[in-house]
Design a protein around this motif. Structure first.
Motif, PDB file in Angstrom:
ATOM      1  N   MET A  52      -3.132  -4.013  -3.487  1.00 25.80           N
ATOM      2  CA  MET A  52      -1.843  -3.381  -3.188  1.00 25.80           C
ATOM      3  C   MET A  52      -0.723  -4.059  -3.966  1.00 25.80           C
ATOM      4  O   MET A  52      -0.661  -5.299  -4.035  1.00 25.80           O
ATOM      5  N   ASP A  53       0.167  -3.245  -4.524  1.00 26.65           N
ATOM      6  CA  ASP A  53       1.380  -3.822  -5.079  1.00 26.65           C
ATOM      7  C   ASP A  53       2.239  -4.348  -3.934  1.00 26.65           C
ATOM      8  O   ASP A  53       2.225  -3.796  -2.827  1.00 26.65           O
TER       9      ASP A  53
ATOM     10  N   THR B  67       4.253  -4.226   1.786  1.00 24.89           N
ATOM     11  CA  THR B  67       3.153  -5.167   1.976  1.00 24.89           C
ATOM     12  C   THR B  67       3.543  -6.619   1.696  1.00 24.89           C
ATOM     13  O   THR B  67       3.408  -7.488   2.561  1.00 24.89           O
ATOM     14  N   GLY B  68       4.026  -6.913   0.500  1.00 29.24           N
ATOM     15  CA  GLY B  68       4.204  -8.303   0.099  1.00 29.24           C
ATOM     16  C   GLY B  68       5.317  -9.027   0.827  1.00 29.24           C
ATOM     17  O   GLY B  68       5.124 -10.129   1.365  1.00 29.24           O
ATOM     18  N   GLY B  69       6.516  -8.430   0.857  1.00 35.01           N
ATOM     19  CA  GLY B  69       7.640  -9.088   1.502  1.00 35.01           C
ATOM     20  C   GLY B  69       7.439  -9.250   2.991  1.00 35.01           C
ATOM     21  O   GLY B  69       7.737 -10.309   3.562  1.00 35.01           O
ATOM     22  N   TYR B  70       6.934  -8.210   3.649  1.00 31.96           N
ATOM     23  CA  TYR B  70       6.666  -8.294   5.083  1.00 31.96           C
ATOM     24  C   TYR B  70       5.603  -9.351   5.362  1.00 31.96           C
ATOM     25  O   TYR B  70       5.710 -10.111   6.339  1.00 31.96           O
ATOM     26  N   MET B  71       4.593  -9.426   4.509  1.00 29.99           N
ATOM     27  CA  MET B  71       3.541 -10.426   4.673  1.00 29.99           C
ATOM     28  C   MET B  71       4.120 -11.841   4.606  1.00 29.99           C
ATOM     29  O   MET B  71       3.828 -12.690   5.453  1.00 29.99           O
TER      30      MET B  71
ATOM     31  N   GLU C 146      -2.512 -15.763  -0.509  1.00 27.39           N
ATOM     32  CA  GLU C 146      -3.337 -15.476  -1.687  1.00 27.39           C
ATOM     33  C   GLU C 146      -2.926 -14.144  -2.311  1.00 27.39           C
ATOM     34  O   GLU C 146      -2.751 -13.141  -1.612  1.00 27.39           O
ATOM     35  N   TRP C 147      -2.808 -14.156  -3.628  1.00 27.62           N
ATOM     36  CA  TRP C 147      -2.423 -12.986  -4.414  1.00 27.62           C
ATOM     37  C   TRP C 147      -3.535 -12.669  -5.406  1.00 27.62           C
ATOM     38  O   TRP C 147      -4.044 -13.558  -6.090  1.00 27.62           O
ATOM     39  N   PHE C 148      -3.914 -11.408  -5.495  1.00 25.89           N
ATOM     40  CA  PHE C 148      -4.916 -11.008  -6.481  1.00 25.89           C
ATOM     41  C   PHE C 148      -4.336 -11.123  -7.887  1.00 25.89           C
ATOM     42  O   PHE C 148      -5.051 -11.488  -8.835  1.00 25.89           O
ATOM     43  N   GLU C 149      -3.066 -10.805  -8.023  1.00 27.94           N
ATOM     44  CA  GLU C 149      -2.338 -10.992  -9.276  1.00 27.94           C
ATOM     45  C   GLU C 149      -0.984 -11.603  -8.931  1.00 27.94           C
ATOM     46  O   GLU C 149      -0.307 -11.127  -8.018  1.00 27.94           O
TER      47      GLU C 149
ATOM     48  N   LYS D 265       0.201  -8.525  -6.676  1.00 23.97           N
ATOM     49  CA  LYS D 265      -0.836  -7.694  -6.044  1.00 23.97           C
ATOM     50  C   LYS D 265      -1.491  -8.505  -4.927  1.00 23.97           C
ATOM     51  O   LYS D 265      -1.871  -9.675  -5.128  1.00 23.97           O
ATOM     52  N   CYS D 266      -1.627  -7.888  -3.753  1.00 22.07           N
ATOM     53  CA  CYS D 266      -2.153  -8.601  -2.596  1.00 22.07           C
ATOM     54  C   CYS D 266      -2.736  -7.586  -1.618  1.00 22.07           C
ATOM     55  O   CYS D 266      -2.743  -6.382  -1.885  1.00 22.07           O
TER      56      CYS D 266
END
Length: 628
Positions: free
Chosen positions: A251-252, A276-280, A51-54, A74-75
């Motif tokens: 978070m970006d 944050t995003g890529g590692y997630m 899920e992504w906020f944006e 954004k997540c």
């Protein structure tokens, strides 16, 4: 190291076809071809399962040697681990089982874990922690350690987890290197029935650590230790005074998630920065599609969150995949060598992910202990930390797997963040071989000129293209980061030697740099050497890794003494104790040799390979560069 021909075994084991039918990834070859055809599309589809906020606008930007993934998305990692699961049918599913060394037990549902994390996150905010601040976590393998990590992720604080086995100097270097504003610790850890005080080690480490504003202490012992009220805060009192609800920080995708220090070859540990995003996306993908975690699984990774394995495959990956995870303080042979098998039976563990060191230890104790317990709940076995040697593979497969369970021998690094090479569920398994690159990863094995080597010839392992969970930086050291991407054709150099067979299966042969893998832990030669030289008796020191049947490698130290000091048994014990206090027990040499000189190049570089060869009775090879 020159390339050489390697004799490879053709032995293989075929898993039950049902495994492939039921796996999340049913056709690894097809998935890999899909990745090659459209790499960004491959990773974009995986990201949409979270899920992504944006929404992100572009999967990646690659400007050598820097990558950005999921541009402008954004997540929040904590939200995806907890809220996303607690809002659905997993709300009352157990997220975490914990077993204490003393027999105590705790469990948390996804909903309960979310509430604990929210309250502790608000507690951190009350101490002034905001997005981008660094929090150091120095705790044993207990639920509160995971709560602290997820709480940092929730408010955008960058956590730096330090393994609780490190000594004060190693801890100090990591606190100051990261610029931590708060350190979270426990009064003690429990190991093999003994209480090991942690707070005194932290107190020594905090000398001249000027960035630290507060320490938060989990008090587990009776009577409770006294705290300095202006500087030290009780873990649970901080939570009790905090608001219950803590909205996740937006978070970006490229905002940093954590810094994890890994031993360096230049004395100073390297702070590996993951975002944050890529590692997630990378840890979610590998937890689900490589470890094949299902909702019905009880999943146990025996690592510690103080290492990257604990970050990726105890905490983040499994919780993103909605797993029920099990953790314990217990060591594998206390009170006897059956304790881990007892836990597998007791909790119905179905995925068991451990280290070759532990497997070899169990082999030494024999089949008696595992045969006492019902291990029928096991579905998948995994190995991590160092290459799984063929003998250990065979024992794991026959005795624990009962000749039917797939074994995932996973190769990856702190810097990669996620699995890179393994044998996918349902594929034929080959003892001694990790497997092939997973879908999403492009690797090669090359000679010193950068040309691919043929099957059966060893070479350097490289990664040819960026991947989502790749590190983004070495903290405060851009030049060191660039060195990672200095391989042929701007590739990532893994500093591992490897060989490939005719079917593309890769065998990892070991490190080609100055890191020693001891019981799955990366130990920098320079850190140990620096600790030895810090002793008043030592003028120079060199350490090498020597193969060890149990640990994979053991540390052998060679020292030159200063004038006025002579070799005695007492001095050797003093040096070993000095390393233990400085770096912790994992870095203590197995033996120390006092020598008159060290082999060096004319430029002064210690030739460790010569020391290692002499110690092992091997040909030291080319000595043309040695300084006579």
């Amino acid at each position: 190291m020159p390339e050489k021909q390697v004799t490879l075994s053709s032995k293989k084991y075929l898993p039950d076809p049902q495994y492939r039918k039921e796996a999340w990834c049913k056709d690894a070859a097809h998935a890999y071809q899909g990745f090659l055809t459209d790499p960004d599309g491959f990773w974009g589809r995986i990201s949409q399962e979270l899920e992504w906020f944006e929404p992100w606008e572009k999967v990646k930007e690659w400007e050598y040697p820097f990558a950005r993934w999921f541009i402008n998305g954004k997540c929040n990692m904590s939200y995806n681990c907890l809220d996303r699961n607690a809002a659905g049918p997993r709300r009352n599913k157990v997220a975490l089982f914990w077993q204490g060394d003393d027999g105590s037990e705790r469990s948390y549902t996804y909903w309960q874990l979310l509430r604990e994390v929210e309250r502790f996150a608000n507690g951190l905010k009350s101490l002034g922690i905001t997005k981008g601040d660094c929090v150091c976590i120095y705790m044993p393998n207990i639920p509160e350690q995971i709560v602290a990590m997820l709480a940092c992720a929730r408010i955008g604080a960058v956590h730096s987890v330090v393994f609780a086995g490190f000594g004060s100097d190693a801890l100090h270097a990591r606190i100051t290197g990261a610029g931590a504003k708060i350190v979270i610790t426990a009064d003690a850890s429990i190991r093999r029935g003994k209480t090991i005080p942690l707070k005194p080690i932290l107190e020594e480490a905090l000398i001249n650590a000027t960035t630290v504003d507060y320490i938060v202490v989990l008090r587990t012992q009776d009577p409770k230790i006294d705290l300095l009220p202006e500087f030290e805060k009780d873990f649970y009192e901080l939570m009790e005074s905090a608001e219950k609800n803590c909205p996740p920080e937006k978070m970006d995708a490229e905002d940093p998630l954590f810094i994890l220090y890994t031993s360096g070859t230049t004395g100073q540990p390297k702070g590996i920065v993951h975002t944050t995003g890529g590692y997630m996306v990378g840890t979610y993908y590998t937890a689900k599609y490589i470890l094949d975690i299902k909702d019905s699984d009880i999943y146990w990774c025996t690592a510690d969150p103080g290492w990257i394995t604990g970050h990726s495959y105890i905490v983040y990956g499994p919780l993103l995949a909605g797993a029920t995870i099990f953790i314990t303080e217990s060591t594998p042979d206390y009170p006897d060598a059956g304790i881990w098998w007892k836990y597998i039976e007791k909790y119905g563990v179905s995925i068991f992910y451990t280290a070759p060191t532990a497997i070899r230890m169990f082999m030494r104790y024999g089949d008696e202990y595992p045969n006492r317990y019902d291990l029928s709940s096991l579905r998948i076995l995994g190995s991590v930390g160092e290459p799984l040697n063929p003998e250990a593979f065979e024992w794991f497969y026959h005795v624990i797997g009962k000749e039917k369970l797939p074994i995932l021998d996973t190769w990856w690094q702190t810097e990669t963040g996620m699995h890179m090479i393994t044998t996918m569920i349902g594929e034929p398994m080959k003892p001694g071989f990790a497997g092939r690159p997973i879908p999403g990863v492009l690797v090669d094995i090359v000679d010193k000129e950068g040309k691919p080597v043929p099957p059966g010839v060893s070479g350097q392992l490289i990664i040819k293209e960026p991947w989502p969970s790749m590190m983004r930086m070495v903290n405060q050291n851009e030049e060191r980061y660039r060195q990672y991407w200095s391989g042929p054709d701007n590739s990532y150099g893994a500093s591992d030697l490897a060989v490939r067979d005719e079917e593309g299966y890769i065998m990892i042969l070991g490190r080609s740099d100055d890191l020693i893998i001891v019981s799955g832990h990366n130990i920098g030669t320079a850190e140990v050497e620096s600790a030895l030289v810090a002793h008043k008796a030592v003028a120079e020191a060199a350490v090498v890794g020597i193969p060890d049947e149990m640990k994979g490698n053991r540390i052998m130290a060679f020292v030159l003494l200063r004038d006025g000091f002579t070799e005695t048994a007492k001095l050797k014990q003093d040096l070993l104790y000095h390393v233990r206090i400085t770096l912790g027990p994992i870095a203590v040499p197995s033996d120390i040799r006092v020598v008159d000189q060290l082999p060096k190049t004319r430029s002064g570089k210690i030739m460790r390979r010569v020391l290692r060869a002499i110690e092992m009775g091997e040909d030291p090879g080319d000595l043309s560069t040695i300084d006579e």
